[in-house]
Enzyme design. Structure first.
Site: not given
Length: 476
Positions: A288, A300, A334-335, A362, A432
């Protein structure tokens, strides 16, 4: 006699539901024949490995990602940075000489955190590092000042429900695993609101911390008041827990400018190497392109996206022409729960019988160990045999279950799925957070990941028969 034939036919369906017969009308090959066919790819696999790990393409995926991450930065759904990232990749894929490079429009959530801060006022002044959680509402302009109640679990919160009314709930839940602990991030605000809390602060879902908050998406529920929610560092959550256990009163001032806007236009980015014999059949590789709005989104999921691009580049560089179409998809949204991927699925599901396998990386591109795989027992045996081609780099394991938010729609309907498995020991240190930068990435490890991704996707795309699959129960 008809009943006997029907029983025989039904027993065959789970094995051959993807493509029941070969194109010449015969049943699929025996496994010994398949093993021999796969063994015939030994030299090609070595050529891919040599090019990716030792040859001219060495470090290319890392270097491409570094330029991209340094140029674009973080890429949250709805941000101008994500628009710039999509335009960047569209141009880069065309310049790389890939086929059918195009954008497929979708709608994605648009949430912005705005200015935010938290300050402990009692028992002393202390600045609390926070990151608002995705989809959170903001505080009133003047902020919220309230006493804190610290809990270690939802059970404790419910037992102390009377104490929580009018307070800020601080969750100091221990990290067990991401899959088990993430529910505090996704449900923490709702559970706190149910007992009358005015805000919630969640200990970051991280296995290690250096005073770094880790953000992520959270969900409200209809009929439950929406309260502001943010993640805090492991250190601050533990400190307030210790204070609370000593009977010390804690007061925190929280101010968040978070706001949700109407859904924004975005795109899934697509490129292909068109199949030479069965162009309508698809082997899909993906990662992604969106990320959170902190760090650089290098891990990520910049790494996953760029080794997926690298797979097509390596195959093109070697002049290989797989029988099936190898399709790269760089997902958007995606998130927020695979928003772009769900719309892709709805658009393309009518051709589900032509999707041979869906692959997503991912979970980092660290030292690879193998593949996670979801599919029939027959397909698993074939994938295990393909993985033996990666013995030169000692990456041969096949694990139960592929993981991938974006490919889950297909796997639930019977399409085989694969995800890269690698060393996750440090993944949630950076996940994140502001720490998700190019400094996390290792070019040698990315080379190995690219080699694995390329060998597997090419061999599956070039074998004479599609992977056998479960009989799917119908499309959603």
């Amino acid at each position: 006699m008809k009943c006997v034939f029907l029983i025989f036919f039904m027993n065959l369906l789970p094995l051959y539901a993807g493509k029941s017969l070969r194109r010449d009308g015969t049943y699929p090959k025996k496994f010994e024949d398949i093993k021999n066919e796969i063994a015939g790819y030994t030299d090609i696999a070595k050529a891919i490995i040599d090019l990716a790990v030792h040859g001219k393409a060495q470090n290319r995926s890392y270097e491409r990602l570094a330029v991209f991450a340094d140029t674009i930065g973080p890429r949250l759904s709805g941000m101008k940075n994500l628009d710039a990232a999509i335009k960047y990749m569209f141009s880069a894929l065309r310049e790389d000489g890939l086929e059918n490079v195009h954008l497929e429009p979708v709608k994605v959530p648009h949430w912005e955190r705005g200015e935010e801060f938290a300050m402990m006022l009692e028992p002393r002044n202390h600045s609390i590092a926070i990151l608002g959680l995705g989809s959170s509402v903001g505080t009133p302009p003047e902020g919220i000042t309230a006493e804190v109640i610290v809990v270690a679990s939802f059970d404790e919160l419910h037992k102390r429900a009377q104490e929580a009314k009018g307070k800020i709930v601080v969750y100091n839940e221990p990290f067990i695993s991401y899959g088990e602990t993430v529910r505090y991030r996704s449900q923490g605000a709702v559970e706190a609101a149910k007992v009358g809390a005015v805000a919630s602060l969640i200990r970051s879902i991280a296995s290690f911390s250096i005073h770094s908050p880790h953000t992520g998406w959270q969900n409200y529920q209809p009929g439950v008041p929406q309260i502001p929610t943010a993640c805090i560092t492991v250190e601050d959550a533990e400190m307030m827990s210790r204070m609370s256990l000593r009977g010390i009163k804690i007061i925190v001032h929280l101010k968040m400018g978070a706001k949700t806007y109407p859904d924004a236009p975005s795109f899934n980015t697509v490129a292909e190497i068109v199949g030479s014999k069965y162009p309508e059949q698809i082997v899909l590789v993906s990662g992604h392109l969106d990320s959170w709005d902190v760090g650089q989104g290098a891990m990520d999921d910049g790494g996953g996206a760029f080794i997926s691009w690298e797979a097509l580049s390596l195959i093109k560089d070697l002049g290989l022409h797989p029988k099936r179409t190898l399709r790269l998809v760089l997902w958007t949204g995606e998130e927020q729960g695979g928003i772009g991927a769900e719309q892709y699925y709805q658009l393309h599901k009518e051709n589900i019988s032509n999707f041979d396998i869906v692959m997503e990386s991912d979970e980092g591109t660290f030292q690879p160990s193998g593949l996670g795989f979801t599919g029939s027992a027959k397909a698993r045996e074939i994938v295990k045999e393909i993985m033996t081609l990666l013995q030169p780099i000692n990456v041969t394991d096949v694990y139960d279950n592929a993981d991938g938010t974006d490919i889950d729609y297909w796997m639930r309907d019977g399409v085989p799925g694969a995800s890269l498995r690698d060393d996750l020991s440090k993944y949630f240190w950076f996940h994140h957070s502001q720490g998700d930068t190019m400094t996390v990435q290792d070019p040698n490890q990315m080379n190995l990941c690219a080699a694995v991704w390329t060998v597997v996707s090419y061999v599956i795309a070039d074998m004479e028969e599609m992977l056998p699959r479960f009989l799917h129960v119908g499309l959603r």
